[in-house]
Each structure stands twice: as C-alpha cells, then as structure tokens.
Design an enzyme around this catalytic site. Structure first.
Site, PDB file in Angstrom:
ATOM      1  N   THR A 223       0.886  -1.180   0.000  1.00 26.61           N
ATOM      2  CA  THR A 223       0.000   0.000   0.000  1.00 26.61           C
ATOM      3  C   THR A 223       0.917   1.221   0.000  1.00 26.61           C
ATOM      4  O   THR A 223       1.352   1.665  -1.053  1.00 26.61           O
ATOM      5  CB  THR A 223      -0.975   0.006   1.197  1.00 26.61           C
ATOM      6  OG1 THR A 223      -0.232  -0.082   2.412  1.00 26.61           O
ATOM      7  CG2 THR A 223      -1.961  -1.129   1.097  1.00 26.61           C
TER       8      THR A 223
ATOM      9  N   LYS B 271       3.821  -7.008   3.994  1.00 29.26           N
ATOM     10  CA  LYS B 271       3.560  -5.622   3.607  1.00 29.26           C
ATOM     11  C   LYS B 271       3.198  -4.859   4.864  1.00 29.26           C
ATOM     12  O   LYS B 271       2.741  -5.436   5.850  1.00 29.26           O
ATOM     13  CB  LYS B 271       2.468  -5.487   2.555  1.00 29.26           C
ATOM     14  CG  LYS B 271       1.056  -5.782   2.980  1.00 29.26           C
ATOM     15  CD  LYS B 271       0.332  -4.754   3.795  1.00 29.26           C
ATOM     16  CE  LYS B 271       0.399  -3.356   3.255  1.00 29.26           C
ATOM     17  NZ  LYS B 271      -0.352  -2.421   4.166  1.00 29.26           N
TER      18      LYS B 271
ATOM     19  N   THR C 228      -1.855  -1.594   8.220  1.00 29.73           N
ATOM     20  CA  THR C 228      -2.049  -3.032   8.286  1.00 29.73           C
ATOM     21  C   THR C 228      -0.767  -3.778   7.943  1.00 29.73           C
ATOM     22  O   THR C 228      -0.052  -3.404   7.030  1.00 29.73           O
ATOM     23  CB  THR C 228      -3.149  -3.441   7.296  1.00 29.73           C
ATOM     24  OG1 THR C 228      -4.377  -2.952   7.792  1.00 29.73           O
ATOM     25  CG2 THR C 228      -3.219  -4.947   7.137  1.00 29.73           C
TER      26      THR C 228
ATOM     27  N   GLU D 256       6.301   4.584   7.558  1.00 30.18           N
ATOM     28  CA  GLU D 256       5.873   5.813   6.887  1.00 30.18           C
ATOM     29  C   GLU D 256       6.529   7.057   7.462  1.00 30.18           C
ATOM     30  O   GLU D 256       6.376   7.381   8.631  1.00 30.18           O
ATOM     31  CB  GLU D 256       4.353   5.959   7.015  1.00 30.18           C
ATOM     32  CG  GLU D 256       3.605   4.925   6.191  1.00 30.18           C
ATOM     33  CD  GLU D 256       2.122   4.866   6.527  1.00 30.18           C
ATOM     34  OE1 GLU D 256       1.684   5.579   7.445  1.00 30.18           O
ATOM     35  OE2 GLU D 256       1.417   4.095   5.859  1.00 30.18           O
TER      36      GLU D 256
ATOM     37  N   ASN E 242       0.029  10.685   6.640  1.00 29.53           N
ATOM     38  CA  ASN E 242      -1.170  10.178   7.278  1.00 29.53           C
ATOM     39  C   ASN E 242      -2.300  11.179   7.359  1.00 29.53           C
ATOM     40  O   ASN E 242      -3.408  10.835   7.752  1.00 29.53           O
ATOM     41  CB  ASN E 242      -0.827   9.622   8.662  1.00 29.53           C
ATOM     42  CG  ASN E 242      -0.073   8.327   8.530  1.00 29.53           C
ATOM     43  OD1 ASN E 242      -0.604   7.364   7.996  1.00 29.53           O
ATOM     44  ND2 ASN E 242       1.191   8.326   8.946  1.00 29.53           N
TER      45      ASN E 242
ATOM     46  N   SER F 175      -7.360  11.418   1.340  1.00 27.09           N
ATOM     47  CA  SER F 175      -7.952  12.603   0.711  1.00 27.09           C
ATOM     48  C   SER F 175      -7.664  12.620  -0.783  1.00 27.09           C
ATOM     49  O   SER F 175      -6.816  11.912  -1.272  1.00 27.09           O
ATOM     50  CB  SER F 175      -7.407  13.876   1.353  1.00 27.09           C
ATOM     51  OG  SER F 175      -7.523  13.778   2.744  1.00 27.09           O
TER      52      SER F 175
END
Lengths: 383, 383
Positions: free
Chosen positions: A146, A168, A179, A259, A378, A383
C-alpha cells in the site's frame, strides 16, 4: 523467492484494477501439498475486518490450500455485505483453482469503510490463477503493497528444507502503523500444532515488538503454510528458530520502511523484574511522542525516557534508573550522567537502553521517530 | 485578575535570569489570610520532580502561605542536589516573606535533567517579594510560561466571594504535552477537606480529560489556596462548581494553545456501560496518532475511530458502534453511514461523537491534531 522459495508453492501478483492508479493489487499463494497444514495469528483489535473474521474460521479447520490477498481496500467496517464479499472471494478462488472454499484464507489491506469493487476482484482472481508460477513470489509481494516504498521478502534455507515469506506494511501485529500482512511458507513437513506453536512464539518476540506508532490495525494477519514437499520433518527447535529468523528479518524491513520515518529506534530494556515489565517499559518509551520528536531532532533527551518509564507500573526505583543513548550513559541513578554532547545521533539507527536495576529480564521493542513526513503521509492518505 | 482576583492574595512575576533569553521566569503568590487552607493535586508519574516531592510534603500539613514558581528549568531528575535546591528555594522565600518554609509550595517547569541556577533563583525571590501586589496576578501568569504562546487566567466571581487562577502548559495533569502548572485562589472561607474534595472532583473531569499528546509530565501541579478574606463560606456544591468552572476554563485555554496544533478535538463518548469505559474509549481515540493526522488533514476518517475503539476493553459490540464527526453520522452500526463529504472540517474545533450503544454513561476528552509544527517544536525544544 519469497513465498515460492519453499517447494510446493506457486504464487502470482497482478493488477486487478482495485487501485485506481493501476498498480498491482491482487496476489494469490497456492499450496500444492502434499500437506496443507497451516497456522495463523490475527489482529487483537476487537473491530476486525471481514477477511480476518473469515480467515480465523478457515484456520480453525487447520488446512489452508490457498491465500487470496488484495491491497487497495481493507474491507473493514463494511458490515454483512463486506463479509459476503470475502466469502465470494474465497468461493471464486475455489472455483478457478478447483479447491475447497473453506480452505482458502483471505487478507485485505487499504482504506477502512469502503466496499471492494467485487467485479474487479472476482475477475482478477481468474487472471491471477492463470499467472501462478513457482517464481511468482516476488510479484505477489509487490501486489500487496500500500504505502510501502519497497516490497519485503525473506528466506531461510536449511538442510533440505526452507522457510520463506513476504510482508507488507509499515506496521505490526499488536499495534500497527498500517495493516501488516504476512504470508510465510515452508516445505518442511510440520503438523498444524507445531506450526501454531512456532508461529506464536516467533510473532511474540518479533512483529509484536515492532511498534512504529502504537496504532493497531483491523486487518493484521500472519499466516504460515506448510506443504511438506521437502519430505523432511526438522527438529521443532530448529524449525521454530527458522520461522523466528524469517519473522525477525521481515519485522526489521517493516521498521526500516515505516511511513515518514527518518530513524529506526531500538529500545532495549535491561534488568527488569519480569519480561512483562520489560515489554511494558519498552512500549511506553517507544510510544512517547515527545521522545520520538526529540530523536527526530537528534536530541538525546533522556528526561523524556525517564518520564515515559514513570508512567508504567513496572518495578523500579526512580533514583536507580540508568539510560544510555547510542552507548553513552546520559542518565545515571535517575539523574545526570555522562555528557550528552558525546552522543552521536547522525545515523539512522538509534539505540536506547533503559536499565531498570530491578531484576534480570530483558526485552527489545523497535519503533521509529515522529516526523513531519509521517504527519503529511497520514493526513493526506485518504484525501 | 488571575490569582489576585480573590481577596487576601498578592502576586508577582519577574525575570530572574533563569531563562537565557531574559523573559520573566519567576512568580510568587502569597496568601495573606486570615486562613491558609490549601489542597493540591500532583502528577501521577512515578518519576517526580524535586518540587513535586517537596510540595506534596507541604500539602500534607494542610497550610500554604506562599507558592514559588519558576519556568526555565523543571528541576526533575536532578537527584539529592535538586531536592536541596527546592528546599533552599522555600527557605529563601520564608526568609524574605517572614513565613514558615514548611508552608511554602514550590513548582518548576522547563527542561528535565538540569540543575537550576540557584544564585539567580534565590536573588529573584527577593526581587519578586519586593514586587508583590494585589494586581500582580497577570505578571505571575506571564512568568510561568514556557512554550505557551499566551498566558492563561480565569475567574468566577460569585456573590461576595471569588475563585480565580492561572495556568501554564499546553498539557494536562494525567498525561501532559508539557508540564501543567496551575494555581487557584479563593477568598471564600473553606476548610482543607472541602478544598481537597472540590479540587479532586474538578480536576478529574477537566484537566484529567485534556489529553493533548498522551505524555505525562514529571512536574504537573495544581494548587488551590483559600484565604477566607471574603468572610463567606459558600455551600459546598456551589463552591465546587465554581472551582470546576475555573478549571474547565483554564483546561480549554491549554488545549487551544497546545504546541503546534491546528485543531481542537472534542471526543464525546456516549452510551457507555460505565464512566470508566467512556473515559478509556475517549482516551484511546484521543491518543490515536493516525486519527490525529487525519483530523489535521480535515479527513473525517471514521475507520481510525473504530480502530481505536477496538483496542479498548470497554463493553461494546462492533456492529452496534456509531460515529459522528461534526454532526454527520459517518458510521452507523459499525459500517458506512451518512456521506462523509457532508462533513465540514474547515473550523478549528472538531467534534467526534462515539456512541457505544452499551449503556448510558458519557465522558468528554479534549485533544489536538498531530501536525508538522508539533514535530518541529518538540524536536527542536532543547537543541
């Protein structure tokens, strides 16, 4: 390599059109046996996605012949329709692969609260089935990404048998940044009970101690499938260690790809009265936003470490605590220790040691720093 | 106004040179009686700063004649020398004010792990004593600021008696973004037991439910001093409500001034089986970094609300949960509700309602969004 490193497995990864950008988003992993033994560990979040509810049921039967994984949608908080969609996914895979739907696990990742485009998922399963290959592990690992910047695979090859896997996520099983989906395969001939024992032991000290941002996903899934194709049954301890090593390797890859992170932080708790104390203190330090900001700023702010320890119920005396950052004992006996200017924090890995001086147990928790990039990724994700 | 709104109190705020930038950094609040009743609530962090350890002892005596507060240094994790410094601070104030050191509370805020420049502190106490005034409340409120962008004061004036106060911090009592220091004063004639009861009741539903970033300070202190100078003893319920109103007002000011925040988030939990459940769920939502990022991005990401609820032990059924964001029920019965595009998130205040459908209890927790500015302020603070 990846999930096809072990004999008896094929895999595929294709673009089914679930993701609007056209990137790969659907993976298949098939166990061709002769054995179909399997074990699974799932999120402890009480709000579970439909595929988690489904796969938990499948695992109760002890046999898994295939796994369907999709990115581009978590199928979580989608009500009865979401569960029907997961069921239809397994039925479709059973149909095209000539297998039993009750032995097909499903895993999904992506945004919560959206129904999957089932026409694309069902069509994609047919396409993926046609692309199954003994060399498909890498493509499968790519299709489950993702926000991952790289795909993650690991393999441990032993004498005549192998454990491999893909992951992942920039997250973790207990808590999760996003996740985490993991599929591990082995061609060793190991029964379901031993698989379950080895998998739980491995995740407890690997994925469960990777705590990037303290958030727990609705979809976290770790599966271990055994084909028995190598015709070898290793000693349990050796097998369990191989599973642990693959989990550890994948867990490290998750942390390095978290991230927005610029630092990987190893929080090592020493001399705790119990392992539970060590884990509680490690998590408290790893989840302290102020400390994570300080590490981002390359500031060896040990006061924030003590402050985090102080919020736990672990056994310790405040005036006996010691803290080292990158090898420098900046806090001794609860107060100022060696010169903080000696701490070199230029590199990506940061090592924090918290010595509780209360026993002999230890635990290591991995986390990341808190950065403006994390906020950006995040706040803009959906959006 | 502030701590000098009530009769019987003087205060001062001066620049003692503790802060290198020369800003005000030392405050004095003196209770001239006739009563010296007091109550205090302190951080529950087990790593407590020296002034907290000192003031807890002072409060056990039940009488407080003065409070010395400094910014520019927390005097936390400073060992026996730090405690001696707090003691010397109280002794010096006792000397210049002709009071008993055992009745002088001390509060400090700033960086952890640094000893205070005691020559400047002791000299500053003399200067502050000379500046004491019935109009000094505002200056005292200014002198306790650290990263606060504004000073915070509140007053409730009743029929013949008053409760007023000042606060610093962008944080909270239980958890704290930064240290919270609060001094409340009243000229009502209220005994120590009633003060204690009213203060604990007030902080439990105000400061304790302001949870900007889930971090708990080593120095949080809330003091309530009663001079009795109004010669009025109000009904307990009326007095307690006035204390609660001042705490609520100051708590709101803390949230609105939280470091780097762009949104103030009111998390309201409805229909919980118990108040504890409601608070646990509210805190879990308020501490979810992913959700806080989403709110920053004006993204009504209700999946992250459900995910946060799912990590708690509260009584609920996942398929009965409802979530509203700014009045739109975006999640109904654990799944998709009204159109999320209807949610207007342009304004600073964001209102999240989580309906557990499990009882009739409720709680409200206030928090902030997670922003790049928060990261910046907290990664650069001590550098």
């Amino acid at each position: 390599m990846s999930v096809t490193a072990a004999k008896g497995f094929t895999a595929a990864g294709i673009a089914a059109g679930i993701k609007e950008n056209g990137n790969p988003d659907l993976a298949l992993v098939v166990n061709h046996g002769p054995a179909l033994a399997a074990a699974g560990v799932f999120t402890s979040n009480r709000v579970k996605a439909a595929p988690v509810l489904w796969s938990e049921q499948v695992l109760k039967g002890g046999l898994v012949s295939a796994v369907v994984l999709n990115s581009g949608g978590a199928n979580a908080c989608t009500g009865p329709k979401g569960f029907q969609d997961t069921h239809a996914t397994a039925e479709r895979a059973a149909e095209v692969l000539d297998l039993n739907a009750g032995e097909i696990a499903v895993a999904s990742t992506g945004l919560i609260g959206l129904l999957l485009p089932m026409d694309k998922v069902l069509k994609g399963i047919g396409t993926a089935a046609g692309a199954l290959s003994e060399h498909g592990g890498e493509k499968a690992a790519i299709a489950i990404k993702t926000t991952d910047s790289v795909h993650k695979t690991a393999v441990v090859a032993k004498d005549g048998w192998t454990v491999g896997g893909m992951a992942k996520g920039a997250g973790m099983l207990a808590p999760g940044l996003a996740t985490m989906l993991v599929v591990l395969t082995t061609d060793a001939d190991v029964d379901g009970d031993a698989l379950d024992r080895a998998l739980r032991a491995a995740t407890r000290t690997t994925f469960d101690r990777v705590d990037s941002d303290g958030c727990m996903s609705t979809n976290d899934t770790v599966l271990l499938l055994a084909s028995g194709a190598a015709g070898v049954t290793p000693q349990y301890a050796e097998f369990a260690e191989a599973v642990r090593a693959v989990c550890d390797d994948l867990g490290q890859q998750l942390i390095r790809d978290a991230e927005g992170a610029s630092k990987d932080i190893r929080v090592e708790v020493l001399n705790a009265a119990s392992e539970d104390d060590a884990v509680e203190v490690g998590r408290s330090i790893a989840r302290n936003n102020l400390l994570k900001c300080a590490i981002h700023g390359e500031d060896p702010n040990w006061g924030r470490v003590l402050s985090a320890i102080g919020t736990t119920g672990a056994a310790f005396e405040p005036d006996r605590l010691n803290v080292a950052i990158n090898g420098v004992w900046v806090c001794r006996n609860g107060g100022v220790g060696e010169d903080r200017d000696q701490v070199d924090m230029r590199y990506r890995e940061v090592h924090i040691v918290a010595d509780l001086a209360a026993g002999s147990e230890t635990a290591t928790i991995w986390t990341n720093d808190l950065t403006a990039d994390y906020v950006h990724e995040n706040s803009a994700y959906s959006s």
